[in-house]
Structure formats: C-alpha cells, structure tokens
Design a protein around this motif. Structure first.
Motif, short mmCIF file in Angstrom:
data_model
loop_
_atom_site.label_atom_id
_atom_site.label_comp_id
_atom_site.label_asym_id
_atom_site.label_seq_id
_atom_site.Cartn_x
_atom_site.Cartn_y
_atom_site.Cartn_z
N ASP A 40 3.63 52.86 65.54
CA ASP A 40 1.83 50.94 65.94
C ASP A 40 0.74 53.05 66.04
OD1 ASP A 40 3.55 48.74 65.23
OD2 ASP A 40 3.30 48.89 67.60
N VAL A 298 0.52 41.89 77.19
CA VAL A 298 -0.02 42.60 76.05
C VAL A 298 -0.04 43.36 76.16
CG1 VAL A 298 -3.32 42.82 75.31
CG2 VAL A 298 -2.05 40.25 76.95
N VAL A 353 16.26 40.45 71.52
CA VAL A 353 17.18 41.21 71.39
C VAL A 353 16.97 42.78 70.89
CG1 VAL A 353 20.01 41.92 70.60
CG2 VAL A 353 19.10 38.82 70.54
N GLN B 36 10.85 50.29 61.98
CA GLN B 36 10.39 49.15 63.84
C GLN B 36 11.32 48.02 64.01
OE1 GLN B 36 5.79 49.75 63.19
NE2 GLN B 36 6.45 50.28 65.24
N ASP B 40 15.02 47.79 67.03
CA ASP B 40 15.81 46.35 67.75
C ASP B 40 17.16 45.93 67.43
OD1 ASP B 40 13.32 46.15 69.11
OD2 ASP B 40 12.44 45.11 68.13
N LEU B 41 17.71 45.35 66.65
CA LEU B 41 18.52 44.83 66.21
C LEU B 41 20.16 45.62 65.80
CD1 LEU B 41 17.31 41.65 64.04
CD2 LEU B 41 18.05 41.66 66.36
N VAL B 298 6.87 33.81 67.97
CA VAL B 298 8.02 34.32 68.52
C VAL B 298 8.96 35.06 67.27
CG1 VAL B 298 10.77 33.54 69.01
CG2 VAL B 298 8.13 32.27 70.04
N ARG B 307 16.90 39.71 59.08
CA ARG B 307 17.86 38.25 59.68
C ARG B 307 17.65 38.19 58.51
NH1 ARG B 307 15.51 36.60 65.37
NH2 ARG B 307 17.07 34.44 65.20
N TRP B 312 22.09 35.87 58.35
CA TRP B 312 21.80 35.61 60.32
C TRP B 312 21.07 35.03 60.18
CZ3 TRP B 312 21.51 41.34 62.56
CH2 TRP B 312 22.74 42.17 62.67
N PRO B 313 21.23 34.09 62.01
CA PRO B 313 20.54 32.63 61.65
C PRO B 313 18.86 33.13 62.46
CG PRO B 313 22.24 32.64 63.08
CD PRO B 313 22.07 34.21 62.26
N ALA B 316 13.08 31.53 65.87
CA ALA B 316 11.48 30.25 65.59
C ALA B 316 10.34 31.16 65.45
CB ALA B 316 10.99 29.98 67.40
N ASP B 318 7.09 29.95 65.75
CA ASP B 318 5.67 29.36 66.79
C ASP B 318 5.41 30.23 67.28
OD1 ASP B 318 7.60 26.76 68.51
OD2 ASP B 318 9.13 28.34 67.49
N VAL B 320 2.97 32.47 69.80
CA VAL B 320 2.94 32.36 71.51
C VAL B 320 1.90 31.98 71.88
CG1 VAL B 320 5.23 34.04 71.44
CG2 VAL B 320 2.71 35.22 71.72
N GLY B 350 -7.18 44.39 74.72
CA GLY B 350 -6.34 43.25 74.21
C GLY B 350 -6.04 43.28 72.91
N HIS B 352 -4.07 45.34 70.26
CA HIS B 352 -2.77 46.29 68.79
C HIS B 352 -3.85 46.91 67.60
CE1 HIS B 352 -0.52 43.51 71.73
NE2 HIS B 352 -1.52 42.63 71.20
N HIS B 354 -1.87 49.20 64.75
CA HIS B 354 -1.51 49.33 63.75
C HIS B 354 -1.69 50.81 62.08
CE1 HIS B 354 1.56 46.30 65.32
NE2 HIS B 354 0.81 46.04 65.79
#
Lengths: 393, 393
Positions: A40, A298, A353, B36, B40-41, B298, B307, B312-313, B316, B318, B320, B350, B352, B354
């Motif tokens: 990042d 955060v 995950v 990135q 995770d997966l 999310v 995914r 893959w499923p 969400a 939404d 946050v 606060g 972020h 990149h």
C-alpha cells in the motif's frame, strides 16, 4: 555493496525507487501480512527467510535466504534495506519473531543499523514494578514444593526459553504431581521457572504502536481465548468493565514506553478473581492478537508497525464496526486440503479468510478468519462457522 | 510444459500448492491490488507484464514478460495458471485491461483456456436497448453538422478506439468548431463517432460482480467527479434519490447478465436533466470507481473479482461505514517526490494511502487515497487533504 554471500540472492527492484525500505528478520505469516501492508505504502520489505517456501516469500516479498542466528545473514538483510548511512538513512531492521540472539542484535547496532525495536528493549517486568504472577527460579523439586506452600496449588512450571504457543508449560496440581528428574538449566537445557497459577476470569491483550520519538497509540482491548496455551479466537472490543479496559490500556502504554518498544508491542494479560490484572506475556512485534485489525481497525497492526519503525506518523486505532472476532485456523492434521474447503467457507456472509500458504501439520496455525458484527457474539459466530468449514469440522 | 519461451521466465512457486491459480493479462495497478487480495486467499496470481518495473511485478506477483498482443505470451501465461485440463481445471485467465485483440481471445478459448470474461462478452449496448447517448458513425465533416442539427449542439467527437481517460474525446460547440481534415477510419486510423452531449447533473458508477454460473452481486452506487475525462475523486454511497440509485443498480446488473460478464463489471452512467440515466462506459475488469471498496465495503472489488472468475461464492457488498471517499493521485509532473511527502500526509487522521510504485509523469495516476466518514463530505475532506499533501499542492 552487500556484506556477505547471503546478499547475492537479493536483487534490488527495478524501476522507480520505493518510498522506503525495511528489512524484516523472519518470513512467517507476520512478515507475509506486513508485506501486504507494505505494498500500500510502496515500502520495499526485504525479508530474511530460512527457506523459499515460507509465507512471506510465497506472497512475493523480496527475500534473502539465511539463518537468523548468523551475523552475516542479518547484516546482508540490513544492507538490503539501505545500509548504514545510505542517503543519510540507516537501514531499518525489524522482526517477525524474537529468536535472534541478543548478542547479534547488539553487534548489528554497533555496525550502525537501526534496529526497531532495539536490542535494549527488555522484557524484565517485575523489576520495574509491573504486575506479574508471583514466580521463582527453581533449582530442584524441593524449591517447587516450597513455592506451592507459599503461593498455593496448583502452580505453573515453565521452561525458561524455547517455549511459546503453550509448549514447555505444565500445570502442577499438588506436591505429589511434581515431575521427577527436574534439574536446573545447564548450557544445553533451558532451566525452569515456577509461577503462581491464576484462576482465570478472562485473558486480554492490548496492542501499542510506538515510534522511536516516543509517540504512541493504543488499540481497543481484545479478549482472547486460549486452549493449551494457543490462542484459538478473540473478540474486540473485550466485553469487560470500562475501568478494567482502561487500566489494561494504560499499563500497556506505560510498559511500551518504559521498555523502549518501537513498532507494535503486544501485551497479554491474565484477569484473576476480583478483576486483578497481571501481565502474562509481551511481544515486541505484530502479534496474533492483532490480526482482526486488518479489517476491524482504521489502521491495521501491520501498517502501524511499518509506520512506527520508519518513525512516520501513527494511524488511528478505532474500530470501524461495533465489534469483530478472529478465529485461528489450527490444522487438525497433515491431510487437511484447505483449498478444497475454501469455496464453501466463503458462503458464510461477511467473513474475511486469510491463508498463510503453510503446509498443514497438527496444531499449526495456517490462517485465520475475521468477521465484523453488531456485537462480538454475532461476529464470532460467523468467523467460527467459516473456520469450521475450512477445517472440515 | 509451457507453450513458448515466454514461460521460461516463470518459476512455479516452491512449497505447498496454492489454493488456486489465476493468470492476469497486464500488470498495472489493478493487477497489483488483485495480487494483494490474492495473498489473503493463497491464490497464485501470475501476471503477464510488459516490463519488470510494472506495479504488480514490484508488489511481488509471479510474472511472465511478454506482449499482450502475442498469442505465445498469452498462452504461456494461461499455461502458468494451470493449463487446459490440469487437475481437471482449465487455466483461468483474466485481465487488468481490455487491450487484448479479440482474435487472440478467441484463439485462447479454442485452445481450451477459461477466459473470464470470455471473448463473447460484448460491449454493443444500444443494439440491446440499453439507454446510451444518441450517437452516429461519421464519414465526413458534413455528417457531424447533420448530427448537430438533429440532436443539438454541443456534441462530442470520439475516436473509435485507443481512447481512455479522456484521450481522443473532443467537445464541439457548434458547426463552426468542427475540426478540419476529419476522415473516416482506415486500417491504421481509428475512425470517429459523434455523440449527443449530455448536460451532466452527475456521474455515477456501479460495480457488479458476476460468476460464470450467473450469480451476481451489486455494489452501492458511487458518485464520480471527472475532469477532462479522468476520474479525480468519488464518494460512496452517491447522494442521489434512492429511485435513481436503484435504477442504476438494476440497469448495471441486467447489463452484466446480458453481455455475459464474468468477474467485476463496472458501469459508468451520465445523469442528465430530469434524472435521465444513460450509460457512458463499461469495463469488464476491476475499475477505478471501485478502489474505495478495499476499505469501504465488506468485500473489495479485487477479492470479488478473484472469487467471481474462480466461480466461488461471491461476497457481501455492503459499506462498512456510512460513507467513504476516494481521491486519485494524479501526478502533476515528473519531478514529484511522493515518498518525501508521504509522512506528512499520514498525519491526516484515518486516511488510507495506496501507492502504485509508478514513476510520476504529468497526468499519470500513481496512487489513490481513501477515507471513511460519517458522511461523504467529511470523508472527501480527509482524502483530499492527504492527496494535496502527497502531491505537494
């Protein structure tokens, strides 16, 4: 201009200069997630790995291969991060674990590298008046019985070094249960401590991020659940009295200051009867108890660690949701095919995950799952459901 | 068993098998951020890069070097991702850009690779009855004047290919402003379209994630602000009437279904007077208008894309937080030293940051800043403040 053959494995990146370079000793999952954060901020995180199949190497961190117990390997990693005096900035060196012998840390500092935390950040807490369980070094079986008579049974027997994640820790119920053949340490053996057994009401953890200049930030208190000394899951914020949470945060911050921590400092607490708070463990690096911070706070502990070791401004630690939970993926056996279970686990709404690319072995942490929620129970339910599916439970 | 010399640059990873492998054609910032997410997966994302200093390569994605317009290079990348029929799964191939000639896409499909989206996912919208601005292909200056007479002035003149981020787009105010020497396209020239000029009330974007099986998810509507055709910032959720937002989401989802999109499909809308909604652009890949999803939703668009292309499923979508904003870092000139400005920008609470690891050039997107907030204005204020500091404004 690398100091040893170890450096030959490292190729400085092509193209534009990185915004900063940091060497991390160790290439496990903490280094892997630090590498993700480093991307990042365009920080080049050079890791010193024991082998090329370690989690951070698989995630693409630039790496050197070599043992963390070898000054040449450590120096090569520090050099890759910039070297003393390059562009006026010494090579910043930080750690994925705390296994580097202190003697080598001091030698690196003498060469001019900026170790963060430095070799002087010390862990002797009781001398400084911090609350810890009563403890004693022991020479013999008789010392254990005497300690039990003074502080009550059961008591906890701990190997003085080499123990983590519950290894080298035994609960002794009474004088009749003291193991035979217990001798004091020699050059080859670690020696033993006895410690008061706390009747645990809760286990808490607090992360502090601290810069070399002394600025620090503290994270909301996390409630962890350990089984056989291994963290299985956690909920944040911990559902404890605000006074207790505030006390834990103040203790953790004071402690980080007092020992000169730089980067993330994780303080684990036992809560005994009557809300008695004692310090159990201390880690001077990103820590398992902070994994939920990737999604839940955060500033994640991995971004915070990088900002702190580079002496950059620290980030806000607030939660972005009312609550979050994290469940460790602890492999039940070597035959686990986690990738086969992954799609089904992703059916669970809202879970994050994280897999570390590690071969499963019984008891090995191979990943974690985080979920946010309106309250801890909901978040823990979702994270546990996904973890169970991943582990084929 | 790689199909060409291009594959020799790629070394399959050591250690445990990845949970999945995906080839991505292109190695820009979209591939960097997808890498990135892939960590995770434990997905191995093999990128086809034009050179070793591209953003995804600098972030450590395994890569092959080769041109995206060469069937051998494309095949080698597809092979690295698994090859047709390896373990029963064809190599999944996806894209960081939409520059691969359709002829080559079809050839890859004929060889058995799973292109996601496939070569059949088409962009001709007006034929299918979707609302688009009135437009016409033109052969001459006279055609433009006739179009203006029919649909009003000003009108928009667009190169038929090769245009993006505002390049190849001109607003023509009246018959007297039509450029001279405008000819129809030949094999070497792109040719031109004229398009109705919409009196913009707002610009919106909607991301859809869609699986090969047809399942899809839609993200909250984003309001973008473009200057000279380049997205400068966005706010999510867009502060528009719920009916308008719902209409945009329904259109985007129907469109993704209709064209057979797989992965992320980004639909950009113009809002004209009276809330008239027309489709401006369509992208069949992760998109700039989804960058805030890394922290704000999310499931980030990069996780979602992986995914979706792996069938893959889906996750969400939404938010946050109540709102979020994203500001692109557009380099003012080649002398920008963004790393020097970074620590000061991190003082802004606060945010972020990149960074993409790209050399600054005037007008080049070299990173972005995201902030969450109680409302869009607060989030945009924080993100803008940090972006201004980073760019030395």
């Amino acid at each position: 201009v690398l100091h040893s053959d170890y450096g030959e494995q490292y190729r400085p990146r092509q193209g534009p200069l990185a915004a900063a370079r940091v060497a991390m000793i160790g290439a496990g999952q903490l280094a892997r997630m630090t590498h993700q954060a480093a991307i990042d901020l365009d920080i080049e995180l050079v890791v010193l790995a024991g082998s090329a199949d370690e989690p951070a190497v698989l995630a693409g961190a630039p790496y050197l291969l070599g043992p963390y117990s070898d000054l040449g390997a450590l120096t090569a990693a520090a050099e890759a991060a910039g070297g003393p005096g390059v562009l006026g900035a010494p090579g910043v060196v930080t750690f994925d674990h705390e296994l580097v012998p202190r003697r080598l840390l001091r030698q690196l500092e003498e060469q001019g590298y900026a170790l963060r935390p430095g070799s002087g950040a010390r862990r002797q807490l009781s001398e400084r008046g911090y609350p810890v369980p009563a403890f004693a070094e022991i020479q013999s079986r008789r010392d254990i019985v005497a300690f039990g008579a003074a502080h009550g049974w059961p008591l906890v027997l701990k190997a003085r070094s080499g123990g983590y994640d519950g290894r080298g820790v035994f609960v002794v119920d009474g004088p009749g249960d003291v193991p035979d053949g217990l001798d004091s340490g020699t050059a080859d053996e670690p020696g033993w401590l006895v410690e008061e057994h706390i009747d645990l009401q809760a286990e808490l953890a607090v992360l502090v991020g601290r810069r070399p200049s002394g600025d620090s930030v503290v994270y909301p208190v996390v409630a962890t659940t350990q089984i056989d000394g291994i963290c299985h899951w956690l909920v944040t914020p911990a559902e404890v009295e605000p006074e207790l949470a505030g006390h834990a945060q103040r203790l953790a911050r004071a402690l980080a200051d007092d020992i000169g921590a730089v980067g993330i400092c994780a303080v684990e607490f036992f809560v005994g009867p009557g809300g008695r708070l004692v310090i159990n463990e201390l880690a001077l690096r990103p820590h398992n108890s902070g994994h939920a911070s990737i999604e839940a706070n955060v500033t994640s502990q991995f971004h915070q660690h990088l900002r702190a070791v580079l002496d950059w401004p620290l980030g806000a630690t607030d939660l972005v949701a009312p609550a979050a939970a994290m469940v460790n993926l602890i492999a039940p056996d070597a035959n686990l095919m986690i990738s086969r279970n992954l799609p089904q686990a992703l059916e669970v709404e809202g879970v994050h995950v994280h897999l570390y690319g590690k071969s499963p072995r019984p008891g090995r942490k191979i990943g974690h799952v985080t979920a946010l929620g309106r309250h801890g129970e909901a978040a823990l339910g979702a994270a546990t459901a996904a973890a169970d599916l991943l582990l084929g439970r």
